[in-house]
Design a protein around this motif. Sequence first.
Motif, PDB file in Angstrom:
ATOM      1  N   ARG A  60      -5.792 -13.401  16.341  1.00 34.16           N
ATOM      2  CA  ARG A  60      -5.646 -14.143  15.080  1.00 34.16           C
ATOM      3  C   ARG A  60      -5.095 -13.271  13.961  1.00 34.16           C
ATOM      4  O   ARG A  60      -4.914 -13.729  12.825  1.00 34.16           O
ATOM      5  N   GLY A  61      -4.826 -11.985  14.242  1.00 38.62           N
ATOM      6  CA  GLY A  61      -4.328 -11.090  13.215  1.00 38.62           C
ATOM      7  C   GLY A  61      -5.460 -10.518  12.389  1.00 38.62           C
ATOM      8  O   GLY A  61      -6.630 -10.820  12.597  1.00 38.62           O
ATOM      9  N   GLY A  62      -5.120  -9.689  11.441  1.00 36.29           N
ATOM     10  CA  GLY A  62      -6.127  -9.068  10.599  1.00 36.29           C
ATOM     11  C   GLY A  62      -5.603  -7.790   9.990  1.00 36.29           C
ATOM     12  O   GLY A  62      -4.417  -7.686   9.660  1.00 36.29           O
ATOM     13  N   SER A  63      -6.470  -6.808   9.869  1.00 35.02           N
ATOM     14  CA  SER A  63      -6.063  -5.531   9.307  1.00 35.02           C
ATOM     15  C   SER A  63      -6.776  -4.405  10.040  1.00 35.02           C
ATOM     16  O   SER A  63      -7.838  -4.611  10.625  1.00 35.02           O
ATOM     17  N   PHE A  64      -6.162  -3.235  10.020  1.00 32.12           N
ATOM     18  CA  PHE A  64      -6.841  -2.063  10.552  1.00 32.12           C
ATOM     19  C   PHE A  64      -6.861  -0.970   9.488  1.00 32.12           C
ATOM     20  O   PHE A  64      -6.030  -0.952   8.573  1.00 32.12           O
ATOM     21  N   CYS A  65      -7.826  -0.098   9.616  1.00 26.04           N
ATOM     22  CA  CYS A  65      -7.963   1.025   8.702  1.00 26.04           C
ATOM     23  C   CYS A  65      -6.938   2.089   9.058  1.00 26.04           C
ATOM     24  O   CYS A  65      -6.702   2.374  10.237  1.00 26.04           O
ATOM     25  N   ILE A  66      -6.293   2.649   8.056  1.00 26.37           N
ATOM     26  CA  ILE A  66      -5.354   3.750   8.265  1.00 26.37           C
ATOM     27  C   ILE A  66      -6.153   5.047   8.197  1.00 26.37           C
ATOM     28  O   ILE A  66      -6.817   5.302   7.187  1.00 26.37           O
ATOM     29  N   PRO A  67      -6.129   5.863   9.243  1.00 23.54           N
ATOM     30  CA  PRO A  67      -6.919   7.097   9.217  1.00 23.54           C
ATOM     31  C   PRO A  67      -6.610   7.938   7.977  1.00 23.54           C
ATOM     32  O   PRO A  67      -5.446   8.204   7.673  1.00 23.54           O
ATOM     33  N   ALA A  68      -7.651   8.324   7.256  1.00 25.39           N
ATOM     34  CA  ALA A  68      -7.465   9.087   6.023  1.00 25.39           C
ATOM     35  C   ALA A  68      -7.085  10.527   6.358  1.00 25.39           C
ATOM     36  O   ALA A  68      -7.777  11.208   7.131  1.00 25.39           O
ATOM     37  N   PHE A  69      -5.966  10.993   5.744  1.00 23.83           N
ATOM     38  CA  PHE A  69      -5.495  12.343   6.043  1.00 23.83           C
ATOM     39  C   PHE A  69      -4.677  12.870   4.871  1.00 23.83           C
ATOM     40  O   PHE A  69      -3.724  12.215   4.426  1.00 23.83           O
ATOM     41  N   HIS A  70      -5.058  14.029   4.363  1.00 24.81           N
ATOM     42  CA  HIS A  70      -4.343  14.713   3.282  1.00 24.81           C
ATOM     43  C   HIS A  70      -4.045  13.780   2.097  1.00 24.81           C
ATOM     44  O   HIS A  70      -2.943  13.769   1.548  1.00 24.81           O
ATOM     45  N   GLY A  71      -5.038  12.971   1.731  1.00 22.39           N
ATOM     46  CA  GLY A  71      -4.902  12.113   0.557  1.00 22.39           C
ATOM     47  C   GLY A  71      -4.338  10.735   0.820  1.00 22.39           C
ATOM     48  O   GLY A  71      -4.281   9.910  -0.090  1.00 22.39           O
ATOM     49  N   PHE A  72      -3.897  10.460   2.035  1.00 24.98           N
ATOM     50  CA  PHE A  72      -3.398   9.131   2.409  1.00 24.98           C
ATOM     51  C   PHE A  72      -4.489   8.364   3.155  1.00 24.98           C
ATOM     52  O   PHE A  72      -5.332   8.955   3.834  1.00 24.98           O
ATOM     53  N   GLY A  73      -4.438   7.035   3.058  1.00 27.71           N
ATOM     54  CA  GLY A  73      -5.405   6.195   3.752  1.00 27.71           C
ATOM     55  C   GLY A  73      -5.158   4.738   3.422  1.00 27.71           C
ATOM     56  O   GLY A  73      -4.030   4.333   3.145  1.00 27.71           O
ATOM     57  N   GLY A  74      -6.221   3.946   3.438  1.00 32.67           N
ATOM     58  CA  GLY A  74      -6.083   2.530   3.114  1.00 32.67           C
ATOM     59  C   GLY A  74      -6.177   1.651   4.335  1.00 32.67           C
ATOM     60  O   GLY A  74      -6.828   1.992   5.335  1.00 32.67           O
ATOM     61  N   THR A  75      -5.503   0.497   4.266  1.00 31.32           N
ATOM     62  CA  THR A  75      -5.520  -0.481   5.358  1.00 31.32           C
ATOM     63  C   THR A  75      -4.116  -1.034   5.567  1.00 31.32           C
ATOM     64  O   THR A  75      -3.254  -0.921   4.691  1.00 31.32           O
ATOM     65  N   MET A  76      -3.910  -1.636   6.729  1.00 35.37           N
ATOM     66  CA  MET A  76      -2.632  -2.278   7.013  1.00 35.37           C
ATOM     67  C   MET A  76      -2.878  -3.623   7.688  1.00 35.37           C
ATOM     68  O   MET A  76      -3.562  -3.698   8.708  1.00 35.37           O
TER      69      MET A  76
END
Length: 205
Positions: A60-76
């Motif tokens: 059904r779709g959704g979002s995944f967590c972006i692994p946090a690394f060197h100040g980057f992160g979030g979701t997609m």
Amino acid sequence: MKKLHVGLAVAACAIVSCGQRDGAALPSATTARAATAPPQCKDQRTREKYAQIKVMLKTRGGSFCIPAFHGFGGTMEYPGVERSVKLVLRSSTKNIYDEPQLGSGTPIFYLNLHFLAGTHFHTKLKSIGGLTSAKISAGQTYSAFGIVAVGHLVLMLPPCYAVATQGPYGGVLPGIGQLFSDTTITGAGYGVIEIYPGMQVSQAC
């Protein structure tokens, strides 16, 4: 292809209202939040050159967590898939797997992909969340390119651009999951999404 906290003192100072020195203004709550790195994902593994998580893509779709690394992160966010498959994600700020340079200049972020099986992505995508970092400037445009190789078959994902908005951890790039829209991954394979400064393509994410 091969396989795939900063600002705590400032934040603490803002919370406890540290005394001013020489009449200097205290940092605002927004500044304090922006100086704090995005949180790590659940079950994240962090190594010297990358951070990794494993996710299950849902039909059904959704979002995944972006692994946090060197100040980057979030979701997609990502579109729904015809069948659920596992995906290994590795965040890095260097080209640790000798990936091809898909855009012009040097990427600021790499999201390495390892599909454990093939699937087909649908087209509907919610535009919420996004890749975030204090190194991303709100109001500036960035371009996302992607590629996935299954054996000798190489698939270029349709690139797109996004204008960064402001979030609690810095700039936010929404809609990058649009790269997966109407895309067929034919089997287990490896790939990468690369983020470049500037508007290098005409299609919006």
